[in-house]
Write a protein that holds these residues in place. Structure first.
Motif, PDB file in Angstrom:
ATOM      1  N   PRO A 203     -33.205 102.487 -23.901  1.00  0.00           N
ATOM      2  CA  PRO A 203     -32.578 102.831 -22.617  1.00  0.00           C
ATOM      3  C   PRO A 203     -32.099 104.273 -22.652  1.00  0.00           C
ATOM      4  O   PRO A 203     -31.732 104.785 -23.722  1.00  0.00           O
ATOM      5  CB  PRO A 203     -31.410 101.846 -22.532  1.00  0.00           C
ATOM      6  CG  PRO A 203     -31.120 101.465 -23.952  1.00  0.00           C
ATOM      7  CD  PRO A 203     -32.436 101.492 -24.655  1.00  0.00           C
ATOM      8  N   PRO A 204     -32.123 104.946 -21.520  1.00  0.00           N
ATOM      9  CA  PRO A 204     -31.646 106.333 -21.500  1.00  0.00           C
ATOM     10  C   PRO A 204     -30.180 106.417 -21.925  1.00  0.00           C
ATOM     11  O   PRO A 204     -29.383 105.523 -21.610  1.00  0.00           O
ATOM     12  CB  PRO A 204     -31.833 106.760 -20.043  1.00  0.00           C
ATOM     13  CG  PRO A 204     -31.928 105.488 -19.273  1.00  0.00           C
ATOM     14  CD  PRO A 204     -32.539 104.492 -20.182  1.00  0.00           C
ATOM     15  N   ILE A 205     -29.862 107.447 -22.668  1.00  0.00           N
ATOM     16  CA  ILE A 205     -28.502 107.630 -23.186  1.00  0.00           C
ATOM     17  C   ILE A 205     -27.809 108.748 -22.416  1.00  0.00           C
ATOM     18  O   ILE A 205     -28.361 109.846 -22.255  1.00  0.00           O
ATOM     19  CB  ILE A 205     -28.524 107.967 -24.681  1.00  0.00           C
ATOM     20  CG1 ILE A 205     -29.205 106.836 -25.465  1.00  0.00           C
ATOM     21  CG2 ILE A 205     -27.116 108.214 -25.213  1.00  0.00           C
ATOM     22  CD1 ILE A 205     -29.408 107.136 -26.927  1.00  0.00           C
ATOM     23  N   THR A 206     -26.621 108.454 -21.924  1.00  0.00           N
ATOM     24  CA  THR A 206     -25.802 109.455 -21.235  1.00  0.00           C
ATOM     25  C   THR A 206     -24.490 109.611 -21.975  1.00  0.00           C
ATOM     26  O   THR A 206     -23.813 108.610 -22.253  1.00  0.00           O
ATOM     27  CB  THR A 206     -25.524 109.030 -19.782  1.00  0.00           C
ATOM     28  OG1 THR A 206     -26.766 108.820 -19.105  1.00  0.00           O
ATOM     29  CG2 THR A 206     -24.716 110.095 -19.050  1.00  0.00           C
ATOM     30  N   LEU A 207     -24.164 110.827 -22.326  1.00  0.00           N
ATOM     31  CA  LEU A 207     -22.910 111.069 -23.030  1.00  0.00           C
ATOM     32  C   LEU A 207     -21.747 110.925 -22.054  1.00  0.00           C
ATOM     33  O   LEU A 207     -21.688 111.617 -21.048  1.00  0.00           O
ATOM     34  CB  LEU A 207     -22.921 112.481 -23.639  1.00  0.00           C
ATOM     35  CG  LEU A 207     -21.742 112.829 -24.551  1.00  0.00           C
ATOM     36  CD1 LEU A 207     -21.784 111.984 -25.823  1.00  0.00           C
ATOM     37  CD2 LEU A 207     -21.769 114.314 -24.901  1.00  0.00           C
ATOM     38  N   PRO A 208     -20.819 110.011 -22.334  1.00  0.00           N
ATOM     39  CA  PRO A 208     -19.707 109.817 -21.384  1.00  0.00           C
ATOM     40  C   PRO A 208     -18.711 110.968 -21.431  1.00  0.00           C
ATOM     41  O   PRO A 208     -18.611 111.686 -22.435  1.00  0.00           O
ATOM     42  CB  PRO A 208     -19.072 108.515 -21.875  1.00  0.00           C
ATOM     43  CG  PRO A 208     -19.367 108.486 -23.349  1.00  0.00           C
ATOM     44  CD  PRO A 208     -20.715 109.113 -23.497  1.00  0.00           C
ATOM     45  N   GLU A 209     -17.998 111.133 -20.347  1.00  0.00           N
ATOM     46  CA  GLU A 209     -16.926 112.122 -20.312  1.00  0.00           C
ATOM     47  C   GLU A 209     -15.799 111.680 -21.248  1.00  0.00           C
ATOM     48  O   GLU A 209     -15.481 110.491 -21.339  1.00  0.00           O
ATOM     49  CB  GLU A 209     -16.380 112.267 -18.895  1.00  0.00           C
ATOM     50  CG  GLU A 209     -17.347 112.900 -17.905  1.00  0.00           C
ATOM     51  CD  GLU A 209     -17.481 114.398 -18.124  1.00  0.00           C
ATOM     52  OE1 GLU A 209     -16.544 114.997 -18.720  1.00  0.00           O
ATOM     53  OE2 GLU A 209     -18.522 114.957 -17.732  1.00  0.00           O
ATOM     54  N   ARG A 210     -15.216 112.629 -21.954  1.00  0.00           N
ATOM     55  CA  ARG A 210     -14.087 112.296 -22.803  1.00  0.00           C
ATOM     56  C   ARG A 210     -12.857 112.031 -21.951  1.00  0.00           C
ATOM     57  O   ARG A 210     -12.573 112.771 -21.003  1.00  0.00           O
ATOM     58  CB  ARG A 210     -13.807 113.427 -23.795  1.00  0.00           C
ATOM     59  CG  ARG A 210     -12.710 113.055 -24.804  1.00  0.00           C
ATOM     60  CD  ARG A 210     -12.549 114.112 -25.866  1.00  0.00           C
ATOM     61  NE  ARG A 210     -11.807 115.269 -25.424  1.00  0.00           N
ATOM     62  CZ  ARG A 210     -10.473 115.320 -25.336  1.00  0.00           C
ATOM     63  NH1 ARG A 210      -9.738 114.258 -25.603  1.00  0.00           N
ATOM     64  NH2 ARG A 210      -9.871 116.421 -24.943  1.00  0.00           N
ATOM     65  N   VAL A 211     -12.154 110.953 -22.280  1.00  0.00           N
ATOM     66  CA  VAL A 211     -10.928 110.634 -21.554  1.00  0.00           C
ATOM     67  C   VAL A 211      -9.816 111.567 -22.032  1.00  0.00           C
ATOM     68  O   VAL A 211      -9.606 111.743 -23.235  1.00  0.00           O
ATOM     69  CB  VAL A 211     -10.515 109.169 -21.783  1.00  0.00           C
ATOM     70  CG1 VAL A 211      -9.186 108.859 -21.119  1.00  0.00           C
ATOM     71  CG2 VAL A 211     -11.608 108.229 -21.277  1.00  0.00           C
ATOM     72  N   ARG A 212      -9.124 112.184 -21.103  1.00  0.00           N
ATOM     73  CA  ARG A 212      -8.033 113.117 -21.429  1.00  0.00           C
ATOM     74  C   ARG A 212      -6.725 112.572 -20.867  1.00  0.00           C
ATOM     75  O   ARG A 212      -6.666 112.151 -19.707  1.00  0.00           O
ATOM     76  CB  ARG A 212      -8.317 114.509 -20.867  1.00  0.00           C
ATOM     77  CG  ARG A 212      -9.606 115.124 -21.421  1.00  0.00           C
ATOM     78  CD  ARG A 212      -9.905 116.488 -20.829  1.00  0.00           C
ATOM     79  NE  ARG A 212     -11.167 117.017 -21.326  1.00  0.00           N
ATOM     80  CZ  ARG A 212     -11.302 117.710 -22.459  1.00  0.00           C
ATOM     81  NH1 ARG A 212     -10.213 117.969 -23.190  1.00  0.00           N
ATOM     82  NH2 ARG A 212     -12.481 118.152 -22.846  1.00  0.00           N
ATOM     83  N   HIS A 213      -5.679 112.606 -21.706  1.00  0.00           N
ATOM     84  CA  HIS A 213      -4.359 112.149 -21.292  1.00  0.00           C
ATOM     85  C   HIS A 213      -3.408 113.340 -21.257  1.00  0.00           C
ATOM     86  O   HIS A 213      -3.389 114.158 -22.185  1.00  0.00           O
ATOM     87  CB  HIS A 213      -3.824 111.077 -22.239  1.00  0.00           C
ATOM     88  CG  HIS A 213      -4.661 109.827 -22.235  1.00  0.00           C
ATOM     89  ND1 HIS A 213      -5.723 109.629 -23.089  1.00  0.00           N
ATOM     90  CD2 HIS A 213      -4.591 108.719 -21.462  1.00  0.00           C
ATOM     91  CE1 HIS A 213      -6.272 108.448 -22.864  1.00  0.00           C
ATOM     92  NE2 HIS A 213      -5.599 107.876 -21.868  1.00  0.00           N
ATOM     93  N   GLU A 214      -2.620 113.393 -20.238  1.00  0.00           N
ATOM     94  CA  GLU A 214      -1.753 114.559 -20.009  1.00  0.00           C
ATOM     95  C   GLU A 214      -0.771 114.767 -21.154  1.00  0.00           C
ATOM     96  O   GLU A 214      -0.462 115.890 -21.537  1.00  0.00           O
ATOM     97  CB  GLU A 214      -0.996 114.374 -18.686  1.00  0.00           C
ATOM     98  CG  GLU A 214      -0.194 115.606 -18.286  1.00  0.00           C
ATOM     99  CD  GLU A 214       0.438 115.438 -16.920  1.00  0.00           C
ATOM    100  OE1 GLU A 214       1.406 116.171 -16.648  1.00  0.00           O
ATOM    101  OE2 GLU A 214      -0.025 114.586 -16.140  1.00  0.00           O
ATOM    102  N   GLY A 215      -0.292 113.671 -21.747  1.00  0.00           N
ATOM    103  CA  GLY A 215       0.725 113.808 -22.791  1.00  0.00           C
ATOM    104  C   GLY A 215       0.176 113.981 -24.195  1.00  0.00           C
ATOM    105  O   GLY A 215       0.947 114.089 -25.155  1.00  0.00           O
ATOM    106  N   TYR A 216      -1.158 114.018 -24.329  1.00  0.00           N
ATOM    107  CA  TYR A 216      -1.739 114.101 -25.662  1.00  0.00           C
ATOM    108  C   TYR A 216      -1.566 115.490 -26.254  1.00  0.00           C
ATOM    109  O   TYR A 216      -1.823 116.498 -25.593  1.00  0.00           O
ATOM    110  CB  TYR A 216      -3.227 113.749 -25.608  1.00  0.00           C
ATOM    111  CG  TYR A 216      -3.974 114.037 -26.897  1.00  0.00           C
ATOM    112  CD1 TYR A 216      -3.867 113.188 -27.991  1.00  0.00           C
ATOM    113  CD2 TYR A 216      -4.776 115.178 -27.016  1.00  0.00           C
ATOM    114  CE1 TYR A 216      -4.539 113.452 -29.165  1.00  0.00           C
ATOM    115  CE2 TYR A 216      -5.456 115.449 -28.192  1.00  0.00           C
ATOM    116  CZ  TYR A 216      -5.333 114.584 -29.269  1.00  0.00           C
ATOM    117  OH  TYR A 216      -5.996 114.855 -30.433  1.00  0.00           O
ATOM    118  N   ARG A 217      -1.088 115.529 -27.501  1.00  0.00           N
ATOM    119  CA  ARG A 217      -0.987 116.782 -28.232  1.00  0.00           C
ATOM    120  C   ARG A 217      -1.534 116.567 -29.640  1.00  0.00           C
ATOM    121  O   ARG A 217      -1.150 115.608 -30.314  1.00  0.00           O
ATOM    122  CB  ARG A 217       0.471 117.267 -28.331  1.00  0.00           C
ATOM    123  CG  ARG A 217       1.100 117.658 -27.004  1.00  0.00           C
ATOM    124  CD  ARG A 217       0.474 118.945 -26.438  1.00  0.00           C
ATOM    125  NE  ARG A 217       1.132 119.349 -25.192  1.00  0.00           N
ATOM    126  CZ  ARG A 217       0.798 118.901 -23.992  1.00  0.00           C
ATOM    127  NH1 ARG A 217      -0.197 118.014 -23.875  1.00  0.00           N
ATOM    128  NH2 ARG A 217       1.430 119.318 -22.911  1.00  0.00           N
TER     129      ARG A 217
END
Length: 305
Positions: free
Chosen positions: A277-291
């Motif tokens: 099946p075709p592979i699509t790289l997902p968007e990385r999830v970003r959290h506002e409070g992540y450091r």
């Protein structure tokens, strides 16, 4: 024997160059094959450059087919055992590296067992090999196998005549059992000449990166060349059966041996390409409070290069 000193040095040099080519192969991923002929020693003959270019092109093409074969084995649940036998320095390890180089080690694995321990010597001879046999969707490559009994054990006196004869009575039945269970068994003997083995041993002696490959057993096998020849002839004559025939790979030219062996291996299975099946790289999830926490500098590996 190689009598001409200049010819001997030339052959050793070419053998060392083959070793360097091996390392190039292991480092290069999917670079365009035409780039491989760049940067070679300017003294290298044009024919040698061309043969290297052809070799790499064919190697990469065959390795791409091996990936297709791997996918087919997984999809169909096929079970494969490939036995590699031959004299010391015949090139078994080299072709095994090229077969496994781009494959999933969870699907295609190598078994290279050491000499049996005290407990294993009291077991049924084939017992220590059985746990390494494949399940569905697996390929197992034996870098030497149960045929040790017909070769090194016979020549070096590590088995009795009774054990030797029992092996030849049992091995056809053992291999028939494997094939009846659904395992495809493919057996290769890598054949090199007396002169070529001498050259490769000398190359190992003069290459500090390869000296570890020379064991006292290897050196003794050189002295007993003719006994190994006789043992090999008896082994093939008595174990070449329709269910698991022997295939002999002429191996004086290491590169041709690798390509010929892989091409033959691919021809032994009617595999087909498995659609992915075709592979699509997902968007990385970003959290506002992540450091991201700072890593202490003292635990970094020194940047020597």
């Amino acid at each position: 024997m190689i009598d001409n000193q200049d010819e001997l040095l030339r052959r050793i040099h070419n053998d060392l160059m083959d070793g360097y080519d091996e390392e190039i192969e292991m480092e290069i991923e999917d670079r365009h094959v035409d780039e491989l002929s760049q940067g070679l020693d300017p003294l290298t003959l044009a024919s040698q450059k061309e043969s290297r270019r052809v070799y790499f092109r064919e190697l990469f093409r065959l390795q791409a087919e091996l990936v297709k074969l791997q996918d087919w084995v997984v999809a169909t649940g096929h079970k494969v055992v490939i036995v590699f036998e031959g004299r010391d320095a015949a090139g078994k390890g080299g072709v095994i590296k090229r077969i496994t180089q781009r494959l999933n080690p969870r699907v295609c694995r190598v078994v290279a067992l050491p000499a049996p321990n005290d407990r294993e010597r009291t077991q049924w001879y084939f017992q220590r090999y059985v746990p390494h046999l494949p399940a569905g969707g697996e390929i197992v490559l034996f870098d030497r196998s149960w045929y040790n009994r017909a070769g090194v054990e016979k020549v070096m006196g590590f088995c009795t005549d009774e054990q030797y004869e029992a092996f030849f009575r049992d091995v056809p039945e053992f291999e028939k059992m494997l094939t009846r269970s659904g395992i495809q068994l493919i057996k290769y003997w890598f054949s090199i000449s007396d002169e070529e083995q001498e050259l490769r041993f000398l190359g190992r002696i003069h290459d500090p990166l390869k000296q570890w490959k020379l064991s006292p057993m290897d050196l003794e096998s050189r002295r007993r060349w003719e006994l190994y020849t006789k043992a090999k002839e008896v082994m093939i004559a008595r174990t070449h059966i329709p269910e698991s025939p022997w295939w002999v790979v002429p191996a004086d030219d290491k590169k041709k041996a690798r390509l010929n062996c892989i091409a033959h291996l691919l021809s032994q299975m009617k595999y087909s390409e498995v659609e992915r099946p075709p592979i699509t790289l997902p968007e990385r999830v970003r959290h506002e409070g992540y450091r991201r926490h700072q890593v202490p500098g003292e635990i970094y590996v020194p940047q020597v290069y």
